[in-house]
Design an enzyme around this catalytic site. Structure first.
Site, PDB file in Angstrom:
ATOM      1  N   GLY A   1       0.706  -1.217   0.234  1.00 49.44           N
ATOM      2  CA  GLY A   1      -0.276  -0.106  -0.062  1.00 49.44           C
ATOM      3  C   GLY A   1       0.559   0.873  -0.015  1.00 49.44           C
TER       4      GLY A   1
ATOM      5  CG  HIS B   1      10.526  10.422  -0.317  1.00 45.48           C
ATOM      6  ND1 HIS B   1      11.241  11.282  -0.607  1.00 45.48           N
ATOM      7  CD2 HIS B   1      11.368  10.422   1.405  1.00 45.48           C
ATOM      8  CE1 HIS B   1      12.673  12.165  -0.103  1.00 45.48           C
ATOM      9  NE2 HIS B   1      12.151  10.840   1.467  1.00 45.48           N
TER      10      HIS B   1
ATOM     11  CG  HIS C   1       2.570   5.937   7.906  1.00 43.48           C
ATOM     12  ND1 HIS C   1       1.848   6.525   7.682  1.00 43.48           N
ATOM     13  CD2 HIS C   1       3.393   5.435   7.062  1.00 43.48           C
ATOM     14  CE1 HIS C   1       1.329   6.418   6.583  1.00 43.48           C
ATOM     15  NE2 HIS C   1       2.580   5.927   6.030  1.00 43.48           N
TER      16      HIS C   1
ATOM     17  CG  HIS D   1       6.308   7.493   3.892  1.00 45.85           C
ATOM     18  ND1 HIS D   1       6.825   7.229   3.156  1.00 45.85           N
ATOM     19  CD2 HIS D   1       5.397   6.535   4.247  1.00 45.85           C
ATOM     20  CE1 HIS D   1       5.665   6.373   1.845  1.00 45.85           C
ATOM     21  NE2 HIS D   1       4.749   5.889   2.714  1.00 45.85           N
TER      22      HIS D   1
HETATM   23  P1  AMP Z   1       1.728   5.507   2.410  1.00 49.71           P
HETATM   24  O1  AMP Z   1       0.375   5.008   2.153  1.00 49.71           O
HETATM   25  O2  AMP Z   1       2.279   4.335   3.441  1.00 49.71           O
HETATM   26  O3  AMP Z   1       3.249   5.888   0.979  1.00 49.71           O
HETATM   27  O4  AMP Z   1       2.018   6.452   2.820  1.00 49.71           O
HETATM   28  C1  AMP Z   1       1.711   8.166   2.233  1.00 49.71           C
HETATM   29  C2  AMP Z   1       1.077   9.246   3.682  1.00 49.71           C
HETATM   30  O5  AMP Z   1       1.274  10.359   2.838  1.00 49.71           O
HETATM   31  C3  AMP Z   1      -0.624   9.202   3.380  1.00 49.71           C
HETATM   32  O6  AMP Z   1      -0.449   8.492   4.671  1.00 49.71           O
HETATM   33  C4  AMP Z   1      -1.474   9.949   2.887  1.00 49.71           C
HETATM   34  O7  AMP Z   1      -1.439  10.406   4.262  1.00 49.71           O
HETATM   35  C5  AMP Z   1       0.110  10.541   2.788  1.00 49.71           C
HETATM   36  N1  AMP Z   1       0.149  11.990   2.099  1.00 49.71           N
HETATM   37  C6  AMP Z   1      -0.228  12.789   1.247  1.00 49.71           C
HETATM   38  N2  AMP Z   1       0.430  13.433   0.484  1.00 49.71           N
HETATM   39  C7  AMP Z   1       0.760  14.101   1.682  1.00 49.71           C
HETATM   40  C8  AMP Z   1       0.800  15.555   2.167  1.00 49.71           C
HETATM   41  N3  AMP Z   1       0.730  17.300   0.595  1.00 49.71           N
HETATM   42  N4  AMP Z   1       0.782  16.090   3.709  1.00 49.71           N
HETATM   43  C9  AMP Z   1       0.537  15.269   4.649  1.00 49.71           C
HETATM   44  N5  AMP Z   1       0.872  13.955   3.842  1.00 49.71           N
HETATM   45  C10 AMP Z   1       0.189  13.298   2.552  1.00 49.71           C
HETATM   46 ZN    ZN Z   2      11.370  12.352  -3.003  1.00 49.48          ZN
END
Ligand code: AMP
Ligand code: ZN
Length: 119
Positions: free
Chosen positions: A98, A103, A107, A105
């Site tokens: 998912g 990039h 959570h 990250h």
């Molecule tokens: P994943 O689905 O693990 O790749 O997590 C990506 C996360 O980025 C999701 O929880 C989104 O809600 C979050 N996200 C996407 N765009 C932004 C944004 N502009 N600012 C803050 N969070 C974001």
């Molecule tokens: Zn990046």
């Protein structure tokens, strides 16, 4: 000042560079952390390296220091945010997991009873 490898079309590279607005929680030379735009818990923070790394699956001996820096930041953020009751740390890697932003990250989720444990 250190320069990082970034990707011009990467959302999180742009957020780390301040080119797209975000709610900053923490930053240092190599890490940026901000509030998730679609929070899944009362506290939902994303911790990213300034270096563009696609996911945990792209870590190697040459870039793993940035993952370590992210985890050091996680500990500082948990302290600052008062997450003494606990938090969950998740890094989705690839489409079946998912991952929606390619990039690396982490959570940080906290502030409520976090059910539905997979492991
Ligand atoms: P994943 O689905 O693990 O790749 O997590 C990506 C996360 O980025 C999701 O929880 C989104 O809600 C979050 N996200 C996407 N765009 C932004 C944004 N502009 N600012 C803050 N969070 C974001
Ligand atoms: Zn990046």
């Amino acid at each position: 000042m250190k320069t990082f490898h970034t990707e011009p079309d990467c959302l999180f590279c742009k957020i780390a560079a301040g080119e797209i607005p975000s709610t900053k929680v923490y930053e240092d030379e190599s890490v940026y952390a901000f509030r998730d735009i679609n929070p899944q818990a009362p506290t939902h923070i994303l911790v990213i390296p300034r270096e563009h790394i696609v996911s945990a699956g792209a870590l190697n001996a040459g870039n793993s220091v940035y993952a370590a820096k992210c985890l050091e930041a996680v500990a500082k953020i948990a302290e600052r945010e008062g997450l003494s009751n606990g938090f969950r740390l998740i890094s989705n890697c690839g489409p079946e997991a998912g991952q929606t932003v390619p990039h690396l990250h982490f959570h940080i989720l906290a502030g409520r009873e976090l059910g539905e444990k997979m492991v």
